[in-house]
Design a protein around this motif. Structure first.
Motif, PDB file in Angstrom:
ATOM      1  N   MET A   1     -64.141  40.438 -22.799  1.00 41.15           N
ATOM      2  CA  MET A   1     -64.813  40.211 -21.945  1.00 41.15           C
ATOM      3  C   MET A   1     -65.831  40.455 -20.835  1.00 41.15           C
ATOM      4  SD  MET A   1     -61.767  41.092 -18.163  1.00 41.15           S
ATOM      5  CE  MET A   1     -62.527  42.658 -18.408  1.00 41.15           C
ATOM      6  N   GLY A   2     -66.100  39.856 -20.056  1.00 41.29           N
ATOM      7  CA  GLY A   2     -67.610  39.372 -19.743  1.00 41.29           C
ATOM      8  C   GLY A   2     -68.544  38.657 -19.028  1.00 41.29           C
ATOM      9  N   VAL A   3     -69.595  38.574 -18.953  1.00 43.16           N
ATOM     10  CA  VAL A   3     -70.489  37.580 -17.992  1.00 43.16           C
ATOM     11  C   VAL A   3     -71.824  37.931 -18.342  1.00 43.16           C
ATOM     12  CG1 VAL A   3     -70.827  37.152 -15.853  1.00 43.16           C
ATOM     13  CG2 VAL A   3     -68.924  38.256 -15.857  1.00 43.16           C
ATOM     14  N   PRO A   4     -72.701  36.567 -19.262  1.00 44.32           N
ATOM     15  CA  PRO A   4     -73.648  36.960 -19.843  1.00 44.32           C
ATOM     16  C   PRO A   4     -75.181  37.069 -18.382  1.00 44.32           C
ATOM     17  CG  PRO A   4     -72.233  34.980 -20.413  1.00 44.32           C
ATOM     18  CD  PRO A   4     -71.636  35.556 -19.106  1.00 44.32           C
ATOM     19  N   LEU A 107     -58.252  33.007 -14.844  1.00 43.99           N
ATOM     20  CA  LEU A 107     -57.003  32.860 -15.335  1.00 43.99           C
ATOM     21  C   LEU A 107     -57.217  33.057 -16.834  1.00 43.99           C
ATOM     22  CD1 LEU A 107     -54.910  30.161 -14.438  1.00 43.99           C
ATOM     23  CD2 LEU A 107     -54.231  32.596 -14.173  1.00 43.99           C
ATOM     24  N   SER A 108     -58.689  32.795 -17.337  1.00 40.78           N
ATOM     25  CA  SER A 108     -58.923  33.431 -18.700  1.00 40.78           C
ATOM     26  C   SER A 108     -59.346  34.762 -19.002  1.00 40.78           C
ATOM     27  CB  SER A 108     -59.611  32.478 -19.876  1.00 40.78           C
ATOM     28  OG  SER A 108     -59.376  32.765 -20.643  1.00 40.78           O
ATOM     29  N   ALA A 109     -60.795  34.582 -18.637  1.00 38.07           N
ATOM     30  CA  ALA A 109     -61.474  36.226 -18.413  1.00 38.07           C
ATOM     31  C   ALA A 109     -61.172  37.229 -17.894  1.00 38.07           C
ATOM     32  CB  ALA A 109     -62.590  36.006 -17.898  1.00 38.07           C
ATOM     33  N   GLY A 110     -60.468  37.416 -16.551  1.00 34.19           N
ATOM     34  CA  GLY A 110     -59.798  38.235 -15.452  1.00 34.19           C
ATOM     35  C   GLY A 110     -58.882  38.288 -16.282  1.00 34.19           C
ATOM     36  N   PHE A 111     -57.182  37.692 -16.812  1.00 33.50           N
ATOM     37  CA  PHE A 111     -55.752  38.035 -16.627  1.00 33.50           C
ATOM     38  C   PHE A 111     -55.694  37.777 -17.927  1.00 33.50           C
ATOM     39  CE2 PHE A 111     -56.573  36.679 -11.852  1.00 33.50           C
ATOM     40  CZ  PHE A 111     -55.984  38.291 -11.505  1.00 33.50           C
TER      41      PHE A 111
END
Length: 378
Positions: A1-4, A107-111
């Protein structure tokens, strides 16, 4: 999980290289939640000065389509009159955008919910960026068709108060056509997430028809107060089909759909929507939200409004949390509370994508509110 980094997404390859989790027999598991994004979209998000907003055609705070030339002019103006942003290395954040993409990515990245996008993207740099960004967040893109042409773009202009003005350029963008949907796109999924758009109404109606045949529930976001105001009769006709299970409206959209004058009662809008939908939600910004399911009505306060940097994506990420609650079978009030946490997480930074530190903030808020944070796979 993360953000570029500031141009969102790392190089992950084409859609076909991002395969969803598989079953024991080697076939792919269908995503639990699918998002219909007829045209993939790239957002250019920036803090701007009031003087620039005065020169941008259309209502401040709303969403109004522009031509490719107008978009380039706006982005040129933005770079000349940019506001410094304390939390950004660059003044403009560029990322995969659009209401549905924001909800699905959240929904995908956080949950940790399996998600996919149905739509089309261009064969340009923006199309590759959309693929990279959504793949990085774990979204299944096997239903995203690559087509020759442009990917849609949008200028998201955020004022010093955190309010946003949207200027999308969609007219020349590639899009998925109504005759391109297959039942295989929808088989095995539980929810279809849709954003109301008059220019894509044919595709929306057909996608909902096929989804319903395959047993999916349908969530509808009302897009913008201009869209509701200008195409209200078509929207009501869509609601009257009985095919919309869940409807989200913000305060301005709710005001337009019941057509009131100076006085506005959000409970009246909630009652109107609940005539057609199993679940109806009216989000009220700093005042939280109202929701109805059957005869039950709940009101839940907002979370994190005092730290708002940019309201972009607040409603989209609220929908992520609410849908997570429904997928997990949570009671109505808990669905709203999770939505308040996720909606509060995205407004802490510029753009409609939640940063890693703000997901952590959300999990802490969930825990403090007596909610069980999602179990995420590494």
């Amino acid at each position: 999980m993360g953000v570029p980094g500031e141009t969102e997404g790392t190089v992950m390859g084409a859609e076909a290289e991002h395969q969803p989790p598989g079953r024991a027999d080697g076939a792919a598991d269908p995503p639990a939640v699918l998002g219909l994004q007829v045209s993939a979209l790239i957002d250019h998000v920036a803090h701007v000065d009031w003087s620039l907003l005065d020169r941008v055609p259309g209502d401040r705070g709303g969403s109004q389509q522009v031509t490719f030339e107008e978009l380039n002019h706006i982005l040129t103006e933005v770079n000349a009159l940019i506001l410094p942003s304390s939390d950004d290395l660059t003044p403009v954040r560029t990322m995969a955008g659009g209401s549905v993409a924001n909800t699905i990515r959240g929904l995908s990245a956080g949950f940790g919910i399996s998600t996919g996008i149905i739509g089309a993207r261009g064969d340009d740099d923006q199309g590759v960026l959309f693929v990279n960004n959504m793949s990085f967040s774990g979204v299944d893109l096997t239903r995203l068709r690559a087509k020759k042409g442009h990917t849609a773009q949008c200028a998201c202009l955020v004022d010093a108060s955190g309010n946003r003005t949207m200027r999308p350029c969609l007219s020349s963008a590639v899009k998925l056509q109504a005759n391109e949907f297959t039942k295989e796109d929808f088989q095995g999924s539980k929810w279809l997430v849709v954003r109301y758009a008059q220019q894509n109404l044919g595709q929306i109606i057909e996608a909902i028809r096929v989804a319903k045949q395959e047993g999916l529930s349908v969530s509808l976001d009302l897009a913008s107060f201009e869209m509701v105001r200008d195409y209200r009769s078509q929207l009501v006709a869509l609601l009257e089909t009985g095919n919309i299970d869940l409807c989200f409206a913000n305060e301005d959209e709710a005001r337009e759909i019941i057509g009131v004058g100076l006085t506005f009662d959000p409970e009246e809008a909630l009652a109107f929507l609940s005539k057609y939908c199993k679940w109806a939600v009216v989000t009220l910004a700093s005042k939280g939200c109202l929701a109805k399911h059957g005869k039950q009505v709940v009101q839940v306060p907002a979370i994190g409004e005092s730290n708002a940097v940019d309201a972009t994506g607040a409603g989209d990420l609220f929908a992520s949390g609410f849908l997570y609650g429904l997928v997990k079978g949570l009671p109505l009030e808990e669905c709203c509370k999770v939505g308040a946490c996720s909606g509060g997480s995205v407004i802490r930074a510029l753009g409609g994508e939640v940063r890693p530190e703000n997901w952590q903030w959300m999990y802490k808020q969930m825990h403090a509110g007596g909610l069980v944070p999602p179990e995420l796979k590494n």
